[in-house]
Write a protein that holds these residues in place. Sequence first.
Motif, mmCIF file in Angstrom:
data_model
loop_
_atom_site.group_PDB
_atom_site.id
_atom_site.type_symbol
_atom_site.label_atom_id
_atom_site.label_comp_id
_atom_site.label_asym_id
_atom_site.label_seq_id
_atom_site.Cartn_x
_atom_site.Cartn_y
_atom_site.Cartn_z
ATOM 1 N N LYS A 190 0.876 -1.169 0.000
ATOM 2 C CA LYS A 190 0.000 0.000 0.000
ATOM 3 C C LYS A 190 0.911 1.216 0.000
ATOM 4 C CE LYS A 190 -3.732 2.422 2.236
ATOM 5 N NZ LYS A 190 -4.688 2.482 3.333
ATOM 6 N N ILE A 191 0.863 1.969 -1.074
ATOM 7 C CA ILE A 191 1.734 3.125 -1.236
ATOM 8 C C ILE A 191 1.156 4.284 -0.417
ATOM 9 C CG2 ILE A 191 2.891 4.605 -2.925
ATOM 10 C CD1 ILE A 191 3.197 1.518 -3.392
ATOM 11 N N PRO A 192 1.954 4.924 0.437
ATOM 12 C CA PRO A 192 1.444 6.080 1.179
ATOM 13 C C PRO A 192 1.058 7.190 0.196
ATOM 14 C CG PRO A 192 3.530 5.322 2.107
ATOM 15 C CD PRO A 192 3.319 4.585 0.829
ATOM 16 N N VAL A 193 -0.124 7.745 0.349
ATOM 17 C CA VAL A 193 -0.640 8.726 -0.605
ATOM 18 C C VAL A 193 0.237 9.974 -0.673
ATOM 19 C CG1 VAL A 193 -2.248 9.923 0.941
ATOM 20 C CG2 VAL A 193 -2.774 9.731 -1.502
ATOM 21 N N ASN A 194 0.924 10.302 0.408
ATOM 22 C CA ASN A 194 1.792 11.492 0.375
ATOM 23 C C ASN A 194 3.059 11.261 -0.450
ATOM 24 O OD1 ASN A 194 2.810 9.720 2.305
ATOM 25 N ND2 ASN A 194 3.684 11.351 3.549
ATOM 26 N N PRO A 244 -6.579 -2.323 -9.905
ATOM 27 C CA PRO A 244 -7.571 -1.262 -9.694
ATOM 28 C C PRO A 244 -8.732 -1.673 -8.796
ATOM 29 C CG PRO A 244 -7.611 -2.045 -11.966
ATOM 30 C CD PRO A 244 -6.476 -2.731 -11.291
ATOM 31 N N GLU A 245 -8.881 -2.969 -8.546
ATOM 32 C CA GLU A 245 -9.955 -3.464 -7.672
ATOM 33 C C GLU A 245 -9.578 -3.353 -6.190
ATOM 34 O OE1 GLU A 245 -12.900 -4.834 -9.024
ATOM 35 O OE2 GLU A 245 -12.095 -4.140 -10.932
ATOM 36 N N VAL A 258 -7.224 2.008 -3.660
ATOM 37 C CA VAL A 258 -6.800 2.654 -4.915
ATOM 38 C C VAL A 258 -7.696 3.834 -5.282
ATOM 39 C CG1 VAL A 258 -6.548 2.304 -7.401
ATOM 40 C CG2 VAL A 258 -5.638 0.615 -5.816
ATOM 41 N N ARG A 259 -9.004 3.665 -5.188
ATOM 42 C CA ARG A 259 -9.938 4.735 -5.570
ATOM 43 C C ARG A 259 -9.694 6.002 -4.760
ATOM 44 N NH1 ARG A 259 -11.703 5.673 -9.907
ATOM 45 N NH2 ARG A 259 -11.263 7.792 -9.475
ATOM 46 N N SER A 260 -9.468 5.874 -3.451
ATOM 47 C CA SER A 260 -9.237 7.070 -2.632
ATOM 48 C C SER A 260 -7.906 7.737 -2.992
ATOM 49 C CB SER A 260 -9.286 6.736 -1.140
ATOM 50 O OG SER A 260 -8.226 5.879 -0.792
ATOM 51 N N HIS A 261 -6.879 6.941 -3.287
ATOM 52 C CA HIS A 261 -5.589 7.513 -3.709
ATOM 53 C C HIS A 261 -5.746 8.285 -5.024
ATOM 54 C CE1 HIS A 261 -3.624 5.467 -0.499
ATOM 55 N NE2 HIS A 261 -2.415 5.422 -1.057
ATOM 56 N N VAL A 262 -6.470 7.711 -5.960
ATOM 57 C CA VAL A 262 -6.694 8.368 -7.256
ATOM 58 C C VAL A 262 -7.428 9.690 -7.046
ATOM 59 C CG1 VAL A 262 -7.994 8.196 -9.420
ATOM 60 C CG2 VAL A 262 -6.578 6.282 -8.660
ATOM 61 N N ILE A 287 -3.544 0.219 -12.400
ATOM 62 C CA ILE A 287 -3.242 1.612 -12.110
ATOM 63 C C ILE A 287 -1.769 1.630 -11.725
ATOM 64 C CG2 ILE A 287 -3.685 3.577 -10.581
ATOM 65 C CD1 ILE A 287 -6.132 3.069 -12.149
ATOM 66 N N VAL A 288 -1.011 2.516 -12.331
ATOM 67 C CA VAL A 288 0.415 2.619 -12.014
ATOM 68 C C VAL A 288 0.630 3.931 -11.265
ATOM 69 C CG1 VAL A 288 2.757 2.671 -12.929
ATOM 70 C CG2 VAL A 288 0.998 1.314 -14.099
ATOM 71 N N PHE A 289 1.038 3.812 -10.003
ATOM 72 C CA PHE A 289 1.337 4.985 -9.185
ATOM 73 C C PHE A 289 2.820 5.301 -9.296
ATOM 74 C CE2 PHE A 289 -2.469 3.552 -6.743
ATOM 75 C CZ PHE A 289 -3.215 4.706 -6.912
#
Length: 96
Positions: A41-45, A76-77, A81-85, A62-64
């Motif tokens: 889980k990639i930190p959103v910051n 993407p499931e 992911v949706r909140s990060h996007v 999805i590629v972050f």
Amino acid sequence: MRSLMCLLFLVIFCSVQMTSSANLAIEVANSNCCGVFSNKKIPVNKVVSYYKTSSICARRAIVFKTIAGREFCINPETSWVRSHVDIVDKRTATPP
């Protein structure tokens, strides 16, 4: 004469097929597809941008991209992911 016309038609048909396939091969070679999804889980910051993989890829992802320049393929499931996007979209949106 008839066999010559059939041969000519066959040559033209094969030429068209080869040129159509060449465009697809170039597109596949230039696209970034994901072989394996990351379980992190990639930190959103740490996320600076994202993109969706091409429709020609076998797996949709999805590629972050992070501040450090690393890219992570994420399913993407996955729940977060949706909140990060959404957060990255808000952060990069220009004011009206």
